[in-house]
Design an enzyme around this catalytic site. Sequence first.
Site, PDB file in Angstrom:
ATOM      1  N   LYS A  42      63.664 -35.711  63.664  1.00 50.40           N
ATOM      2  CA  LYS A  42      62.857 -36.806  63.164  1.00 50.40           C
ATOM      3  C   LYS A  42      62.466 -36.597  61.702  1.00 50.40           C
ATOM      4  CE  LYS A  42      60.761 -36.911  67.730  1.00 50.40           C
ATOM      5  NZ  LYS A  42      59.505 -36.617  68.474  1.00 50.40           N
ATOM      6  N   ASP A  98      65.054 -32.853  56.076  1.00 45.73           N
ATOM      7  CA  ASP A  98      63.765 -32.679  55.417  1.00 45.73           C
ATOM      8  C   ASP A  98      63.701 -31.402  54.584  1.00 45.73           C
ATOM      9  OD1 ASP A  98      63.826 -31.064  57.678  1.00 45.73           O
ATOM     10  OD2 ASP A  98      62.116 -32.011  58.655  1.00 45.73           O
ATOM     11  N   ASP A 101      65.714 -24.079  55.287  1.00 44.84           N
ATOM     12  CA  ASP A 101      64.989 -22.811  55.318  1.00 44.84           C
ATOM     13  C   ASP A 101      66.005 -21.677  55.498  1.00 44.84           C
ATOM     14  OD1 ASP A 101      63.081 -20.831  55.575  1.00 44.84           O
ATOM     15  OD2 ASP A 101      62.454 -21.404  57.586  1.00 44.84           O
ATOM     16  N   PHE A 150      54.700 -22.398  55.621  1.00 48.47           N
ATOM     17  CA  PHE A 150      55.010 -23.468  56.564  1.00 48.47           C
ATOM     18  C   PHE A 150      54.371 -24.753  56.057  1.00 48.47           C
ATOM     19  CE2 PHE A 150      55.220 -25.988  60.380  1.00 48.47           C
ATOM     20  CZ  PHE A 150      56.512 -25.721  60.785  1.00 48.47           C
ATOM     21  N   ASP A 157      56.828 -31.689  60.477  1.00 50.29           N
ATOM     22  CA  ASP A 157      55.788 -31.566  61.506  1.00 50.29           C
ATOM     23  C   ASP A 157      55.463 -30.117  61.834  1.00 50.29           C
ATOM     24  OD1 ASP A 157      58.324 -31.020  62.882  1.00 50.29           O
ATOM     25  OD2 ASP A 157      57.113 -31.045  64.701  1.00 50.29           O
ATOM     26  N   ARG A 163      53.452 -35.582  60.547  1.00 51.71           N
ATOM     27  CA  ARG A 163      54.600 -36.249  59.916  1.00 51.71           C
ATOM     28  C   ARG A 163      54.158 -37.432  59.055  1.00 51.71           C
ATOM     29  NH1 ARG A 163      59.300 -34.326  62.488  1.00 51.71           N
ATOM     30  NH2 ARG A 163      59.120 -33.916  64.707  1.00 51.71           N
TER      31      ARG A 163
HETATM   32  P1  IMP Z   1      66.769 -23.916  59.075  1.00 52.81           P
HETATM   33  O1  IMP Z   1      67.830 -24.089  60.130  1.00 52.81           O
HETATM   34  O2  IMP Z   1      66.029 -22.627  59.239  1.00 52.81           O
HETATM   35  O3  IMP Z   1      67.267 -24.122  57.672  1.00 52.81           O
HETATM   36  O4  IMP Z   1      65.645 -24.971  59.362  1.00 52.81           O
HETATM   37  C1  IMP Z   1      65.797 -26.278  59.118  1.00 52.81           C
HETATM   38  C2  IMP Z   1      64.860 -27.088  59.981  1.00 52.81           C
HETATM   39  O5  IMP Z   1      63.701 -26.370  60.365  1.00 52.81           O
HETATM   40  C3  IMP Z   1      64.362 -28.275  59.214  1.00 52.81           C
HETATM   41  O6  IMP Z   1      65.169 -29.385  59.486  1.00 52.81           O
HETATM   42  C4  IMP Z   1      62.955 -28.468  59.700  1.00 52.81           C
HETATM   43  O7  IMP Z   1      62.933 -29.381  60.753  1.00 52.81           O
HETATM   44  C5  IMP Z   1      62.524 -27.122  60.209  1.00 52.81           C
HETATM   45  N1  IMP Z   1      61.637 -26.430  59.251  1.00 52.81           N
HETATM   46  C6  IMP Z   1      61.929 -25.395  58.439  1.00 52.81           C
HETATM   47  N2  IMP Z   1      60.886 -25.034  57.685  1.00 52.81           N
HETATM   48  C7  IMP Z   1      59.889 -25.874  58.023  1.00 52.81           C
HETATM   49  C8  IMP Z   1      58.518 -26.020  57.555  1.00 52.81           C
HETATM   50  O8  IMP Z   1      58.013 -25.315  56.684  1.00 52.81           O
HETATM   51  N3  IMP Z   1      57.816 -27.013  58.146  1.00 52.81           N
HETATM   52  C9  IMP Z   1      58.322 -27.831  59.115  1.00 52.81           C
HETATM   53  N4  IMP Z   1      59.577 -27.728  59.551  1.00 52.81           N
HETATM   54  C10 IMP Z   1      60.357 -26.769  59.024  1.00 52.81           C
HETATM   55 MG    MG Z   2      64.460 -31.040  60.801  1.00 55.96          MG
END
Ligand code: IMP
Ligand code: MG
Length: 177
Positions: A42, A98, A101, A150, A157, A163
């Site tokens: 979302k 969004d 990370d 975070f 969210d 959100r």
């Molecule tokens: P990754 O796979 O670790 O790169 O994470 C990507 C997903 O994790 C994003 O699409 C977000 O939904 C979620 N995410 C990563 N960091 C945050 C944060 O600081 N706040 C909220 N959601 C996060």
């Molecule tokens: Mg996401």
Amino acid sequence: MNKDIEKILVTTEQLKDLTSRLGKQISKDFQGKTPIFIGLLKGCNPFLSDLLKEVTIPCEVDYMKVSSYVGTESKGSITIINDVTCNVKGRDIIIVDDIVDTGRTTALIKNLFEQRDAKSVTLCCMLDKPEGRVVDIDVKYIGMVVPKAFVVGYGLDFNELYRNLPYIGVLKKELYE
Ligand code: IMP
Ligand code: MG
């Protein structure tokens, strides 16, 4: 400011500027093409909605829902909850998320669309947290780089809340520690 927010990282004004900049850049880079924007639900909303308003070339929009997070922890694998309805074969795909990370989600999604024979797969993320990176991934369009905290708001969210904030802020640590 919301009582659960420690500080604002990206203001409403900055969000407006970054969506405008990315929309213009994508329109320029994809001139003569008709890309499909694929938003990851979302969190892609409202970023994708605002971005689309700045795109001046013909384009299609689709959505996909995957899950990679529980609370504030990345699980390391993704599950497809809702798939796209479009046929991506031979098409230019722009994945919109969004935040990147660890890079795992974006890497896995990019791979998936390459396997489905997309002509090209380009990544566009509203925010980048480079300090969290585990997988080497090229995100072509990035709205803003943020520190390893975070963050919530404007689509992001924590357990489905925040959100709706019109800015991006750091969540107070006591709420999840
Ligand atoms: P990754 O796979 O670790 O790169 O994470 C990507 C997903 O994790 C994003 O699409 C977000 O939904 C979620 N995410 C990563 N960091 C945050 C944060 O600081 N706040 C909220 N959601 C996060
Ligand atoms: Mg996401």
